[in-house]
Write a protein that holds these residues in place. Sequence first.
Motif, PDB file in Angstrom:
ATOM      1  N   UNK A  96      13.961   8.190 -42.424  1.00 26.12           N
ATOM      2  CA  UNK A  96      12.619   8.672 -42.064  1.00 26.12           C
ATOM      3  C   UNK A  96      11.723   7.500 -41.673  1.00 26.12           C
ATOM      4  N   UNK A  97      11.768   6.425 -42.455  1.00 27.59           N
ATOM      5  CA  UNK A  97      10.885   5.274 -42.247  1.00 27.59           C
ATOM      6  C   UNK A  97      11.183   4.565 -40.923  1.00 27.59           C
ATOM      7  N   UNK A  98      12.463   4.387 -40.621  1.00 25.50           N
ATOM      8  CA  UNK A  98      12.837   3.678 -39.389  1.00 25.50           C
ATOM      9  C   UNK A  98      12.860   4.603 -38.178  1.00 25.50           C
ATOM     10  N   UNK A  99      13.235   5.869 -38.381  1.00 29.65           N
ATOM     11  CA  UNK A  99      13.309   6.797 -37.265  1.00 29.65           C
ATOM     12  C   UNK A  99      14.434   6.453 -36.302  1.00 29.65           C
ATOM     13  N   UNK A 147       6.487   8.998 -39.708  1.00 30.93           N
ATOM     14  CA  UNK A 147       6.035   8.209 -40.861  1.00 30.93           C
ATOM     15  C   UNK A 147       6.516   6.764 -40.770  1.00 30.93           C
ATOM     16  N   UNK A 148       6.085   6.053 -39.749  1.00 30.95           N
ATOM     17  CA  UNK A 148       6.626   4.723 -39.514  1.00 30.95           C
ATOM     18  C   UNK A 148       5.692   3.590 -39.943  1.00 30.95           C
ATOM     19  N   UNK A 149       4.448   3.891 -40.236  1.00 34.83           N
ATOM     20  CA  UNK A 149       3.594   2.878 -40.867  1.00 34.83           C
ATOM     21  C   UNK A 149       3.787   3.013 -42.376  1.00 34.83           C
ATOM     22  N   UNK A 150       3.508   1.920 -43.100  1.00 36.77           N
ATOM     23  CA  UNK A 150       3.711   2.005 -44.552  1.00 36.77           C
ATOM     24  C   UNK A 150       2.745   2.990 -45.190  1.00 36.77           C
TER      25      UNK A 150
END
Length: 959
Positions: free
Chosen positions: A346-349, A479-482
């Motif tokens: 999810x974080x990296x996409x 959701x790629x920004x912290x």
Amino acid sequence: MSNVYYQEKFEDRHNGPRAEEAKEMLAFLDVDSLDQLIEQTVPSQIRAKNQLNLPSALSEVAYLEKVKQIAEKNKVFKSFIGQGYYDVNVPGVIQRNVLENPGWYTQYTPYQAEIAQGRLQALLNFQTAVSDLTGLEVANASLLDEATAAAEAMFMLYSARKNKNANVFLVTSNVYPQTLDVLQTRAIPFGVEIRVADITASNLTDDVFASFIQYPAADGSISDYKAFADSAHAKNISICVAADLMSLALLTPPGEWGADVVVGNSQRFGVPMGFGGPHAAFFATKDAYKRNIPGRIIGVTSDSNGNYALRMALQTREQHIRRDKASSNICTAQALLAIMASFYAVYHGPKGIKDIASRINDLAKLADKAIQSLGYEQTNKAYFDTLRFHVGDQAGTLKGEALDNELNFFYHEGTVGISIDETTTFEDIQTIVKVFAKIKGKAQSDVDLVALAKEEVSSIPSELVRRSAYLTHPIFNSYHSESEMLRYIKSLEVKDLSLCHSMIPLGSCTMKLNATTEMVPLTWARFGGLHPFAPVDQTSGYMQLINELNDWLSEITGFAKMSFQPNSGAQGEYAGLMVIRAYHESRSEGHRNVCLIPASAHGTNPASASMAGLKVVVVKCDERGNIDVADLKAKAEAHSEQLNSLMVTYPSTHGVFEEPIIEICQIVHDNGGQVYMDGANMNAQVGLTSPGFIGADVCHLNLHKTFCIPHGGGGPGMGPIGVAAHLVPFLPNHEIVEISGEQGISAVSAAPFGSASILVISHAYIAMMGGEGLTNATKTAILNANYIKARLENHYPVLYAGANGRCAHETILDCRAFKNFGIEVGDIAKRLMDYGFHAPTVSFPVAGTLMVEPTESESKAELDRFCDALIAIRKEIAAVEDGEADQKENVLKHAPHTAEVVTADEWNRTYSRRTAAYPLDYLKANKFWPSVGRVNDSQGDRMLICSCPSIEEYAEIEA
């Protein structure tokens, strides 16, 4: 008196009741002391005469200093070993907010879906990522490791084969050794032949039912298998592929060139190597196999209000239903690690994952060009991340030079393997080149890496380049920004009830404290950064920790030695039975194949026995839930020539210390069998008795229960086995790391010591409790269980008790009579959510009951709060019995109540909003709201959706 010698005792932090509370509880039980209660509970003939001989308890501060010194003995060299294990960069937002967060690691398996929507969504994300990357329609919510996932695939395809005479599993010769090792173990009981050969159409003979391909291969090479898959399918031969998940961002997914099943390890998605685990394996397959897939599947359904909801679908506890006919004995997974991997995706996409994979491939190509320019031959023409160089008789010299530079490569028959991972840097390539250059009498400066990096070359043939999209769902693109990622993680966390909120009173599951100090070392690089096949002189810290834990657990169990390879309780059962099998065969008694199992046993017991090739014979239980000794004796004698073993849980699954257990063990031994003790209820034994003292020959321990490894929302677990001296020679070995003798059975798990990194948790628990502390914890667990029993037995019938009316560490409440008034035990479970509690174990081991286990970690105040909730629910049931409330329209049938329902403009229920949401005063100060209403189980199974649904798909489900 001076306090200069004062040291805070961890025991006082671990055990819930304070001394004055314990006195009140004992008085309520009408006993004068804790020892008097134990005398009334534990049969005198099995009580240990001596105290546990363990080192003195350490304080939390002292333990952290000790374990720091142990960790420093591990040498963390840069690993290029590969072979299925790779160093990773764990995103800080995931490490801090998931791995180090008790809101995630103390959750229970999501059997109560309404208070588990957060981890269910995270696991659905995992399934979606796996399905997308492998190119197959269905994926499960994780398995234990790649090797055992491959074994599960083998058995699934064997069971589903069209040619029932075919018994050969054709395995590529270019397979990971540890995977082959486990496949061979699992094949033995079923008469499956593992045939290792090249993957060519000429080897697809009529006796082959499936073929296994490593993609990329163990040596790093990649090939086009489409024509081979077509040839296999033309002969009704299935294709199973073990794939590197990261590589599938660049390579054509196996599902697109003909794979029926794809398995592998998701460790590369943000989970440290940890000397072998824990890591979440994946299992993806075609839609046609969705009702055969092993393990857990998360599915989409709706709740009672028509809203989107998730649940575990299909055979969520198949082994408890089908028992010895189950297709798998899996009772746990690697949920916490699958959740971490899903958040990584999810974080990296899709772009971030492809960038990471491309960078890995680019660095591999740079190393390839540079080292070949020095005059070395590289064997792989096509590859993703792994190179294989011929070095011949220079392998020893090169290895020495590599070690001097703190580099670990993979050495095999005159070749050196180099596997690049996401932590590899340009500077690492420089160091590697320096090592190879020195062997040729050259310098690293002789190679212009900057110029070579600019040269455009490809290591992936055009026909194997991935062209299909993946991770297209909005969840993987939002959701790629912290900040956004942090909020997303927290949005899921708050939907789940964990030990952060309240006790989780599950019988046979022992949801006790997972102390912060026990968890701290888990994230240290000197434990997380080691490859399981690292040179032994780099692993001294792990060896010390494992050897100490071996000695301590051997003392606790009364056995001669432990094996830490099984990475779940069910794996421990299987390993123990295979050790017994090997023992009988060593005595020329391989014909012994009958396993006696009480009717009350955990469902994994008969499933494990079946997997070990044994014939299950059920032993009756009497009206008090105890083993019928006469029936056991009759069946043991009737099968004395074929008797292999007895599987027995102690205390019993019914929560009772059965008086004749020593006689039971002797009957089995007298008839030539061995006694396998299921250690699920070891929390009631530690320090008071032991399997070895009672007479068992082998026992597995659920370290994720008795010894404090967290449940993690459904895993990780560890199921090491302890054995008596005569079984020691047969403990599991390993193909790469020798850990047993010549008679040892082949591996049962991929890594030599299973999920080694989490062993530090149990090591910490024992070291900080000491022998006296562990014994006191057991006594307190028995106190807490009997206190609950005494408080509730005038409200709910208690099914079973010992000779003196006491229970062991758990007690069973009988709810069957309420069915006469339309109230099911499931209604009570759902209503408990409104009171802020997870339900006890529902309908096991007896249908229509609740099995309660409070553990030693809960205070009297928490026990009273739980009892008050159940007593209040009993009054609500009484209202239905008395006709004051309707049998169909009442507060139990509508439970659980969400905030949305309670605050709606309209309220047409026959009870008040306050009754729905705040039935007891304590809820006003701290209310946990279920995020969905009661889920629709049957709808979810009828219309199985087990990846993140599109709007169109969900609209179809709602219709």
